[in-house]
Motif scaffolding. Sequence first.
Motif, PDB file in Angstrom:
ATOM      1  N   THR A 113      43.370 -38.758  26.892  1.00 53.69           N
ATOM      2  CA  THR A 113      41.958 -39.116  26.755  1.00 53.69           C
ATOM      3  C   THR A 113      41.715 -39.821  25.427  1.00 53.69           C
ATOM      4  OG1 THR A 113      41.355 -37.026  25.710  1.00 53.69           O
ATOM      5  CG2 THR A 113      41.243 -37.109  28.115  1.00 53.69           C
ATOM      6  N   ALA A 131      35.258 -35.431  27.233  1.00 51.04           N
ATOM      7  CA  ALA A 131      36.240 -35.456  28.314  1.00 51.04           C
ATOM      8  C   ALA A 131      36.112 -36.723  29.141  1.00 51.04           C
ATOM      9  CB  ALA A 131      36.087 -34.232  29.209  1.00 51.04           C
ATOM     10  N   GLU A 190      38.698 -32.690  31.636  1.00 55.64           N
ATOM     11  CA  GLU A 190      39.954 -32.831  30.895  1.00 55.64           C
ATOM     12  C   GLU A 190      39.985 -31.844  29.746  1.00 55.64           C
ATOM     13  OE1 GLU A 190      42.401 -35.522  31.001  1.00 55.64           O
ATOM     14  OE2 GLU A 190      41.532 -36.456  32.755  1.00 55.64           O
ATOM     15  N   SER A 214      46.949 -34.440  27.356  1.00 57.37           N
ATOM     16  CA  SER A 214      45.756 -33.932  28.032  1.00 57.37           C
ATOM     17  C   SER A 214      46.115 -33.576  29.458  1.00 57.37           C
ATOM     18  CB  SER A 214      44.615 -34.952  27.991  1.00 57.37           C
ATOM     19  OG  SER A 214      44.977 -36.136  28.639  1.00 57.37           O
ATOM     20  N   GLU A 215      45.303 -32.710  30.033  1.00 58.85           N
ATOM     21  CA  GLU A 215      45.486 -32.269  31.413  1.00 58.85           C
ATOM     22  C   GLU A 215      44.132 -32.213  32.092  1.00 58.85           C
ATOM     23  OE1 GLU A 215      47.271 -28.403  31.516  1.00 58.85           O
ATOM     24  OE2 GLU A 215      49.200 -29.104  30.790  1.00 58.85           O
ATOM     25  N   LYS A 216      44.158 -32.329  33.393  1.00 63.66           N
ATOM     26  CA  LYS A 216      42.952 -32.125  34.192  1.00 63.66           C
ATOM     27  C   LYS A 216      42.677 -30.637  34.287  1.00 63.66           C
ATOM     28  CE  LYS A 216      41.647 -36.087  36.173  1.00 63.66           C
ATOM     29  NZ  LYS A 216      40.335 -36.628  35.939  1.00 63.66           N
TER      30      LYS A 216
END
Length: 138
Positions: free
Chosen positions: A3, A133, A66, A46-48
């Motif tokens: 992000t 996010a 995120e 980053s991750e969802k």
Amino acid sequence: MITNFTEQLYHRACNDSFFQDFKLIRSYDFQPLDTPVQKNVISFGSEKNERIHFLLGYDTFQSGDEKVIVTVLTNQKQGGAFCEQCACDVCMKLLELDFDKSVISVAVDRCVFDPHAFAYKIKIAFGLRESAAAGEEV
């Protein structure tokens, strides 16, 4: 994927003297680690978020779509207690670098030994405000 806020945080860390003794990497750059880990490593990614759906809606305490994932790896000879203290110091410093207060929550996994990197590792997840996010300017 990384992000906009994760990238900002990475660059702020790169320009801060606190991190001069760390190797800073982006998780999506797929840089090979020196094994065994000699210089402490901080990885930014980053991750969802996986929202949990309930009968009447979803968990409203969860942040945006995120989250920033920061992984701290330390030399195995320094031990797990050192890794935990290092991760605590890194977390506090990164929160200081969040000038716009985009982080609304912090979750820390327990310290584990990574046999592939010959290092102790802790993963820190920073939950973000919806606007951070979404990649908006904060």
